[in-house]
Motif scaffolding. Structure first.
Motif, PDB file in Angstrom:
ATOM      1  N   UNK A  24       0.721  -1.263  -0.026  1.00 51.01           N
ATOM      2  CA  UNK A  24      -0.014   0.078   0.012  1.00 51.01           C
ATOM      3  C   UNK A  24       0.900   1.301  -0.138  1.00 51.01           C
ATOM      4  N   UNK A  25       1.832   1.251   0.683  1.00 47.82           N
ATOM      5  CA  UNK A  25       2.806   2.521   0.925  1.00 47.82           C
ATOM      6  C   UNK A  25       3.900   2.496  -0.095  1.00 47.82           C
ATOM      7  N   UNK A  26       4.202   1.480  -0.898  1.00 42.18           N
ATOM      8  CA  UNK A  26       5.276   1.545  -1.682  1.00 42.18           C
ATOM      9  C   UNK A  26       4.844   1.449  -2.973  1.00 42.18           C
ATOM     10  N   UNK A  27       4.437   2.765  -3.777  1.00 44.19           N
ATOM     11  CA  UNK A  27       3.871   2.658  -5.169  1.00 44.19           C
ATOM     12  C   UNK A  27       4.688   2.133  -6.201  1.00 44.19           C
ATOM     13  N   UNK A  28       6.364   2.618  -5.785  1.00 40.98           N
ATOM     14  CA  UNK A  28       7.056   2.082  -6.608  1.00 40.98           C
ATOM     15  C   UNK A  28       7.344   0.470  -7.127  1.00 40.98           C
ATOM     16  N   UNK A  29       6.941  -0.060  -6.076  1.00 40.54           N
ATOM     17  CA  UNK A  29       7.227  -1.560  -6.302  1.00 40.54           C
ATOM     18  C   UNK A  29       5.787  -2.291  -6.856  1.00 40.54           C
ATOM     19  N   UNK A  30       4.897  -1.512  -6.745  1.00 38.75           N
ATOM     20  CA  UNK A  30       3.516  -2.033  -7.197  1.00 38.75           C
ATOM     21  C   UNK A  30       3.185  -1.782  -8.765  1.00 38.75           C
ATOM     22  N   UNK A  31       4.176  -0.741  -9.190  1.00 42.18           N
ATOM     23  CA  UNK A  31       3.604  -0.306 -10.435  1.00 42.18           C
ATOM     24  C   UNK A  31       3.817  -1.579 -11.598  1.00 42.18           C
ATOM     25  N   UNK A  32       3.417  -1.534 -12.648  1.00 47.51           N
ATOM     26  CA  UNK A  32       3.115  -2.373 -13.646  1.00 47.51           C
ATOM     27  C   UNK A  32       2.718  -4.031 -13.254  1.00 47.51           C
ATOM     28  N   UNK A  33       2.144  -3.885 -11.959  1.00 43.04           N
ATOM     29  CA  UNK A  33       1.645  -5.135 -11.605  1.00 43.04           C
ATOM     30  C   UNK A  33       0.524  -5.841 -12.621  1.00 43.04           C
ATOM     31  N   UNK A  34      -0.303  -5.107 -13.053  1.00 44.74           N
ATOM     32  CA  UNK A  34      -1.398  -5.634 -14.030  1.00 44.74           C
ATOM     33  C   UNK A  34      -0.908  -5.824 -15.309  1.00 44.74           C
ATOM     34  N   UNK A  35      -0.044  -4.993 -15.665  1.00 51.74           N
ATOM     35  CA  UNK A  35       0.405  -5.533 -17.137  1.00 51.74           C
ATOM     36  C   UNK A  35       1.443  -6.854 -16.779  1.00 51.74           C
ATOM     37  N   UNK A  36       2.266  -6.807 -15.916  1.00 50.75           N
ATOM     38  CA  UNK A  36       2.885  -8.045 -15.681  1.00 50.75           C
ATOM     39  C   UNK A  36       1.970  -9.420 -15.656  1.00 50.75           C
ATOM     40  N   UNK A  37       0.792  -9.194 -14.934  1.00 49.11           N
ATOM     41  CA  UNK A  37       0.194 -10.387 -14.654  1.00 49.11           C
ATOM     42  C   UNK A  37      -0.646 -10.503 -15.985  1.00 49.11           C
ATOM     43  N   UNK A  38      -0.896  -9.673 -16.685  1.00 57.11           N
ATOM     44  CA  UNK A  38      -1.677  -9.942 -18.372  1.00 57.11           C
ATOM     45  C   UNK A  38      -0.645 -10.503 -19.142  1.00 57.11           C
ATOM     46  N   UNK A  39       0.756  -9.875 -19.179  1.00 55.35           N
ATOM     47  CA  UNK A  39       1.586 -10.463 -20.134  1.00 55.35           C
ATOM     48  C   UNK A  39       2.117 -11.922 -19.698  1.00 55.35           C
ATOM     49  N   UNK A  40       2.544 -12.175 -18.564  1.00 53.60           N
ATOM     50  CA  UNK A  40       2.858 -13.468 -18.099  1.00 53.60           C
ATOM     51  C   UNK A  40       1.959 -14.562 -18.553  1.00 53.60           C
ATOM     52  N   UNK A  41       0.819 -14.084 -18.363  1.00 57.52           N
ATOM     53  CA  UNK A  41      -0.371 -14.996 -18.665  1.00 57.52           C
ATOM     54  C   UNK A  41      -0.521 -15.356 -20.000  1.00 57.52           C
ATOM     55  N   UNK A  42      -0.410 -14.340 -20.828  1.00 62.63           N
ATOM     56  CA  UNK A  42      -0.562 -14.301 -22.225  1.00 62.63           C
ATOM     57  C   UNK A  42       0.341 -15.034 -23.054  1.00 62.63           C
ATOM     58  N   UNK A  43       1.722 -14.976 -22.381  1.00 65.21           N
ATOM     59  CA  UNK A  43       2.740 -15.232 -23.039  1.00 65.21           C
ATOM     60  C   UNK A  43       3.463 -16.591 -22.696  1.00 65.21           C
ATOM     61  N   UNK A  44       3.099 -17.050 -21.222  1.00 64.62           N
ATOM     62  CA  UNK A  44       3.686 -18.137 -20.592  1.00 64.62           C
ATOM     63  C   UNK A  44       2.554 -18.982 -20.046  1.00 64.62           C
TER      64      UNK A  44
END
Ligand code: SF4
Lengths: 302, 434
Positions: free
Chosen positions: B374-394
């Motif tokens: 919740x309080x570390x935005x830096x680490x949470x960025x791109x989570x959705x994109x990673x979830x989507x692409x790792x599912x699509x690609x792998x």
């Protein structure tokens, strides 16, 4: 109460202990729905759950001991002692949706605590799923808080919002910030129906992102209490560009899925018992033999 | 179906060796002023050896926050910081350290009762910021300076984000090379700065020796983690999280080589004897996001209950001297720059995705857990994109939950349970489909 159970017919129950409602579904050995009940009380109320169970049993004319197996789901699933197993709503909604509509590929559930999109395979198993990311953003709780801020009954917001043709945007999905946004919209003179319509659009936009993550595949079904909100359903259909199938009793789909899982488990157990009984019948008593202490031996029929 | 039985994670026993080193380090730090040592506050990347070479003590802000949380003393400093106007949504590491610094500088108010660690922080003689991929770090140090109400010598190493411009990829390309040179120049200036603060010429011999130690520990850790590509994995992400201190704020601390060697030996021994991190490994999980320190044991046991091993993570496997071969102890600045530039927080999206795909393949990953701190935005960025692409690609499924590094008020335990269980059930369904 007289027991209806016999060796050829058995009953299983699914119980959904949700964040706001308790639901119970009883099915028979042929996987036909016998009875169901939905009760609303407080937050994850055990009382509501017990009332739903008692009601479903009474409607079915059964006693608790007539139930061969129970599976629980929902946020309070682990607190239900009578359940043999507990499973998440994700698996149970997928299973329940597939039972009612075997072609269904995508299930959307906007629940009290979270919202989810589930990709379902032809057997009713979860292929993939996505849930809302942070706090209550885009959930039933979001609507509940905002309905309260507008002083409107939750059950009325759907129909009311359909009266609007305005295009109001609620940009914040954080429940706290959205509440102040709604208050300022009221102060600016926007009507309640327009704001309600804006709320539904905001949630629909959010759900579009979740649907995108699992991949939109039709037919789409909406389950859970959110499906009773006609304004939300229409907003979602517009945003996603699809028509959404709504079952007659969307709130019981999780409990139905749980009852079906219970049937699977009970069938597995019964099969095992029957096999053991078959094995018992194949036991042949040994002839008395003075020189040997072995009193009987097992012979496998085949 | 996923049935949760009370199984426990089989954590590495040698992990306890680190506790001794951690205690020594804190003892040294608390007594630093008495022994005439200057104290440098740092945030971000592990830069301890720069100070250690000059016989200066250093406090790593995040390490300090994690230590306070591990001792369950975080609530009081966090409350104090919030009462002083540092919003609850601010980085919880920063809030914790700010609260501790304010206890030290302003005194403890009557209505709060902080623990000993939270009140022992010595005042800074200098500040060195070295933050990748997050703007909170420099502002946090700025706020620290304000708390102490005086001008504190401050050096800010700017770690430029490795975007992946013009085909630059992981440790390759023009952008990467330019960034390395830029950071090396800053390190040269940092050394001049430390000479001024310490009042003596820089001890290069000691620095080179310390970087030799850093390289050894980094190599041992990476080798030990790589042994966990085996199925079942002999150790888990949670073990590697516990082992962060020797490659983070304890970098090059005396005894770290022996401690990491013991860890590697234990992992090898487990591998030889078929001992696994969870009793009955069925699923292999990747942890994406920062660690949640006050939930570490709970998480480790939770995954063990589902016969799931969290085998690798972005936090542990993509940072903290993860490229030890690039370090030349004779000429250490380039290697330090590479390790810091190519760490988990500092990589552009395409590079991050490529690294995660490689790790997922190497460690035979079935599913990913995204911890949105919740309080570390830096680490949470791109989570959705990673979830989507790792599912699509792998075809890798994932789940996400909200938590935090050291503020457990952001957890709703049942929401976390449901999300993790849903992933396990879904993986089980996937396995039964074949
Ligand atoms: S917000 Fe995250 S990356 Fe930034 S200082 Fe805090 S922990 Fe570090």
């Amino acid at each position: 109460m007289t027991s209806k159970s016999d060796r050829s017919s058995f009953y299983t129950m699914g119980v959904d202990s949700g964040s706001l409602t308790g639901k119970a579904v009883i099915i028979d050995g042929n996987r036909q729905i016998v009875s169901h009940s939905v009760k609303q009380l407080g937050f994850v109320s055990q009382k509501a759950v017990m009332m739903a169970i008692d009601d479903a049993l009474e409607k079915a004319g059964l006693a608790l001991e007539d139930i061969t197996y129970t599976v629980s789901t929902g946020y309070g699933r682990k607190r239900l002692e009578i359940a043999g197993k507990n499973l998440t709503e994700i698996s149970c909604h997928a299973k329940g949706a597939n039972y009612l509509y075997p072609e269904v590929k995508t299930v959307i559930d906007i629940g009290g605590q979270d919202s989810k999109v589930i990709a379902v395979d032809p057997s009713g198993n979860v292929k993939n799923f996505a849930m809302n990311d942070k706090c209550a953003a885009g959930t039933g709780q979001f609507l509940e808080v905002l309905a309260r801020a507008l002083d409107v009954e939750l059950t009325e917001i759907g129909a009311l919002s359909l009266q609007s043709d305005a295009d109001i945007k609620i940009s914040s999905m954080c429940t706290t910030f959205a509440e102040s946004e709604v208050i300022s919209l009221v102060a600016e003179g926007h009507t309640t129906v327009d704001i309600l319509s804006g709320m539904h659009k905001a949630i629909s936009g959010r759900m579009k992102g979740l649907v995108g993550r699992v991949g939109m595949q039709q037919p789409v079904m909406m389950t859970g209490g959110g499906a009773k909100n006609i304004g939300l359903v229409k907003a979602l259909e517009k945003t996603l560009g699809v028509s959404i199938f709504i079952p007659d009793e969307p709130q019981i789909i999780g409990a139905l899925g749980a009852a079906l899982f219970a049937n699977d488990f009970a069938t597995g157990i019964r099969k095992k018992v029957e096999e053991e009984q078959d094995l018992d019948k194949s036991r042949v008593p040994a002839k008395d033999c003075a020189s040997c202490s072995v009193q009987n031996f097992q012979l496998n029929k085949n | 179906m996923a049935v949760q039985e009370a199984k426990r994670a089989n954590r590495l026993k040698s992990g306890k060796l680190v506790n001794k080193l951690v205690n020594e380090y804190w003892e040294d730090l608390i007594n630093a002023k008495k022994t005439g040592k200057k104290v440098v506050y740092t945030t971000g990347l592990p830069i301890g050896p720069f100070m250690a070479a000059q016989d200066m003590a250093w406090i790593h802000g995040e390490g300090y926050g994690a230590r306070v949380a591990a001792r369950h003393e975080e609530k009081e400093p966090q409350t104090f910081a919030e009462n002083k106007g540092f919003n609850r949504e601010l980085c919880s590491y920063a809030r914790t350290q700010m609260g501790c610094a304010m206890f030290a500088e302003l005194g403890v108010p009557d209505d709060l009762n902080p623990g000993p660690i939270a009140t022992e922080i010595p005042a800074p003689d200098a500040i060195v910021t070295c933050y990748p991929g997050c703007s909170t770090g420099p502002q946090w140090d700025w706020a620290i300076e304000r708390v102490f109400g005086k001008k504190i010598p401050w050096f800010n190493v700017v770690i430029p984000y490795h975007m992946g411009r013009n085909g630059s990829t992981y440790m390759k390309g023009e952008e990467f090379e330019e960034n390395v040179k830029y950071v090396v120049r800053q390190f040269e200036d940092l050394i001049k700065f430390l000479e001024v603060v310490s009042g003596k010429p820089y001890n290069w011999d000691k620095f080179q020796e310390l970087m030799g130690v850093t390289k050894k520990v980094g190599k041992l850790r990476m080798e030990a983690m790589e042994l966990c590509k085996a199925k079942p994995a002999p150790a888990s992400f949670f073990d590697w999280s516990i082992q962060i201190a020797p490659v983070n704020y304890l970098t090059a601390w005396p005894g770290t080589v022996e401690a990491m060697q013991a860890v590697k030996d234990e992992v090898q021994e487990r591998l030889d004897n078929g001992v696994s991190a969870v009793p009955n490994e069925k699923y292999r999980i990747f942890w994406e996001g920062i660690m949640n320190w006050n939930k570490l044991g709970w998480m480790a046991d939770k995954f063990a209950s589902y016969d799931a091993t969290v085998v690798a993570g972005r936090y542990t496997h993509m940072a903290f001297w993860h490229e030890p071969d690039t370090i030349d102890p004779e000429h250490p600045l380039r290697g330090i720059a590479i390790n810091h530039l190519e760490c988990q927080l500092n990589l552009g999206y395409p590079i991050t995705e490529e690294r995660m795909m490689t790790l997922s393949k190497d460690y035979s990953i079935d599913g990913i857990v995204f911890h949105g701190a919740r309080t570390c935005r830096s680490f949470s960025r791109s989570h959705f994109l990673l979830a989507e692409n790792l599912n699509k690609k792998m075809g890798i499924q994932s789940t996400s939950f909200e938590g935090d590094m050291v503020d457990d008020s952001f957890y709703k335990e049942e929401l976390v349970n449901t999300r993790i269980e849903a992933l396990i059930e879904s993986l089980e369904a996937q396995k039964s489909r074949g």
